[in-house]
Design a protein around this motif. Sequence first.
Motif, PDB file in Angstrom:
ATOM      1  N   GLY A 169       0.639  -1.186   0.055  1.00  0.00           N
ATOM      2  CA  GLY A 169      -0.011   0.149   0.036  1.00  0.00           C
ATOM      3  C   GLY A 169       0.895   1.215   0.029  1.00  0.00           C
ATOM      4  O   GLY A 169       0.514   2.255   0.290  1.00  0.00           O
ATOM      5  N   THR A 170       2.311   1.291  -0.439  1.00  0.00           N
ATOM      6  CA  THR A 170       2.970   2.325  -0.285  1.00  0.00           C
ATOM      7  C   THR A 170       3.588   2.824  -1.695  1.00  0.00           C
ATOM      8  O   THR A 170       4.539   3.282  -1.955  1.00  0.00           O
ATOM      9  N   GLY A 171       2.870   2.183  -2.665  1.00  0.00           N
ATOM     10  CA  GLY A 171       3.269   2.213  -4.087  1.00  0.00           C
ATOM     11  C   GLY A 171       3.228   3.583  -4.713  1.00  0.00           C
ATOM     12  O   GLY A 171       3.690   3.893  -6.060  1.00  0.00           O
ATOM     13  N   ALA A 205       2.779   6.764   0.316  1.00  0.00           N
ATOM     14  CA  ALA A 205       4.252   6.764   0.840  1.00  0.00           C
ATOM     15  C   ALA A 205       4.525   7.669   1.827  1.00  0.00           C
ATOM     16  O   ALA A 205       5.255   7.408   3.013  1.00  0.00           O
ATOM     17  N   ALA A 206       4.246   9.053   1.515  1.00  0.00           N
ATOM     18  CA  ALA A 206       4.389  10.104   2.671  1.00  0.00           C
ATOM     19  C   ALA A 206       3.976   9.955   3.882  1.00  0.00           C
ATOM     20  O   ALA A 206       4.173   9.924   5.101  1.00  0.00           O
ATOM     21  N   TRP A 207       2.315   9.285   3.902  1.00  0.00           N
ATOM     22  CA  TRP A 207       1.708   8.852   5.105  1.00  0.00           C
ATOM     23  C   TRP A 207       2.693   7.571   5.780  1.00  0.00           C
ATOM     24  O   TRP A 207       2.504   7.596   6.900  1.00  0.00           O
ATOM     25  N   ALA A 208       2.821   6.738   5.060  1.00  0.00           N
ATOM     26  CA  ALA A 208       3.691   5.870   5.711  1.00  0.00           C
ATOM     27  C   ALA A 208       4.790   6.225   6.337  1.00  0.00           C
ATOM     28  O   ALA A 208       5.093   5.593   7.421  1.00  0.00           O
ATOM     29  N   SER A 209       5.570   7.163   5.756  1.00  0.00           N
ATOM     30  CA  SER A 209       6.734   7.789   6.459  1.00  0.00           C
ATOM     31  C   SER A 209       6.227   8.603   7.637  1.00  0.00           C
ATOM     32  O   SER A 209       6.918   8.332   8.684  1.00  0.00           O
ATOM     33  N   LEU A 210       5.164   9.133   7.719  1.00  0.00           N
ATOM     34  CA  LEU A 210       4.704   9.728   8.739  1.00  0.00           C
ATOM     35  C   LEU A 210       4.228   8.765   9.746  1.00  0.00           C
ATOM     36  O   LEU A 210       4.557   9.013  11.088  1.00  0.00           O
ATOM     37  N   GLN A 211       3.701   7.749   9.586  1.00  0.00           N
ATOM     38  CA  GLN A 211       3.243   6.577  10.447  1.00  0.00           C
ATOM     39  C   GLN A 211       4.399   5.904  11.170  1.00  0.00           C
ATOM     40  O   GLN A 211       4.627   5.801  12.375  1.00  0.00           O
ATOM     41  N   GLY A 212       5.538   5.853  10.302  1.00  0.00           N
ATOM     42  CA  GLY A 212       7.005   5.317  10.904  1.00  0.00           C
ATOM     43  C   GLY A 212       7.492   6.171  11.895  1.00  0.00           C
ATOM     44  O   GLY A 212       7.853   5.990  12.848  1.00  0.00           O
TER      45      GLY A 212
END
Length: 408
Positions: free
Chosen positions: A267-269, A274-281
């Motif tokens: 779901g980070t394609g 991807a930016a939201w995944a970085s925020l979550q991380g």
Amino acid sequence: MLTRILPPPGPARLLTVITMVMSLGQGLWMAINAVYAVTVVRLTPGELGISLGVAAAIVLLSSIPLGHLADRAGPRTVQMWSFLALGPLTAALLFVNGFWSYLIVSSVQAIAYRAGNNARKAMIAGLVPKADRVGVLAYVRAAQNVSVAIGACLAGLALAAGSVPGYRAAVLFTALTFLVTGALTAMEAPVPPVPASAGAAFAVLRDVPFLMFTALDGLLVTHALLLDVVLPLWVLQHTDAPRWMSAAILLVNTAFVVAFQVRAARGTGEPKAAAWASLQGAGCVSVACVVFALSDGASLVPACLLLVAGALVQALGEVRQAAGSWTIAFELAPDHAQGQYQGTYKMGGDIGKMFAPALFAWLVLGHGALGWIVLALAYTGLGAAMPVVVARGARMRSGVREVAAAGN
């Protein structure tokens, strides 16, 4: 285990196998380099620190030109010759006998390793369809963690023996893994070099959104240093946990990455996700810092429980943040300049590693729980800025593509 670290048959599988061989030598050398330099080469700790600092500075300055070389000469060619050169360069450490010879050999070795590393990212961009890149990189990272762990275990055997012949054998084994990496690279499909007319030599230096992303990501990935540098000393000085707890934390991190990196990349394609995944991380890393803060002064059992809990949350943040950054680094880079853009992207982490250890030690070891809270707030702020920066970069890249399409 293999199903978790090897992708389906195809170019991605060979890419992953090559990474495993390369990382086996990398893991071994990371664990034994300092001991070899001090014990066999007879460097003082100060001379070793100077050598590592000079090599890091040279790599930082050469990263973009080396990435540009991969674009112009072809990434497979650069990767193959870089690792073939790393074999004899590593073996040459058997013959160094002082500060200056070690400095020269280790600096050239670092340049060759960065050239090959930059070219690998360009190879992935050229061989793997956009929709599959993040998934492939997730497999690559899981495999890399397994190989680094095995290499570290082999280094442990050499360190346990404590003999000069054992250290020299470890150097030769590392050199062999690099030679095999170069030979396996010749089996990969070629990625055509980009003609000089495709764009400016160092266009990335004018790409403000990408440079901002590089800086943000370079600051975010410093969370890895929390486990490597800060927590071992934190365990000793601020908790009643046993010394081996820092090793257990690294083991928890490695096992988590191997088990969940592929799943965490789903779901980070595309850039927004991807930016939201970085925020979550970043959010997970912030929570982990708070959990580590709670272990300040804790007795044996609570300290161990809090440290493991923090390590698990930090590992979740690591795999999400990594998956997000891969997509962003590829998607914000033009296809004709993946080498120089990926080289620039690597510089962010290099800069972070230059200042973070001293700053983190001052904050956490000098100020205790308060230092962890400051780090938690910093990571939260960095994560929150990522969607804004990526959205700007995506708009810029989309505009460039529209202009290029209109010109054709």
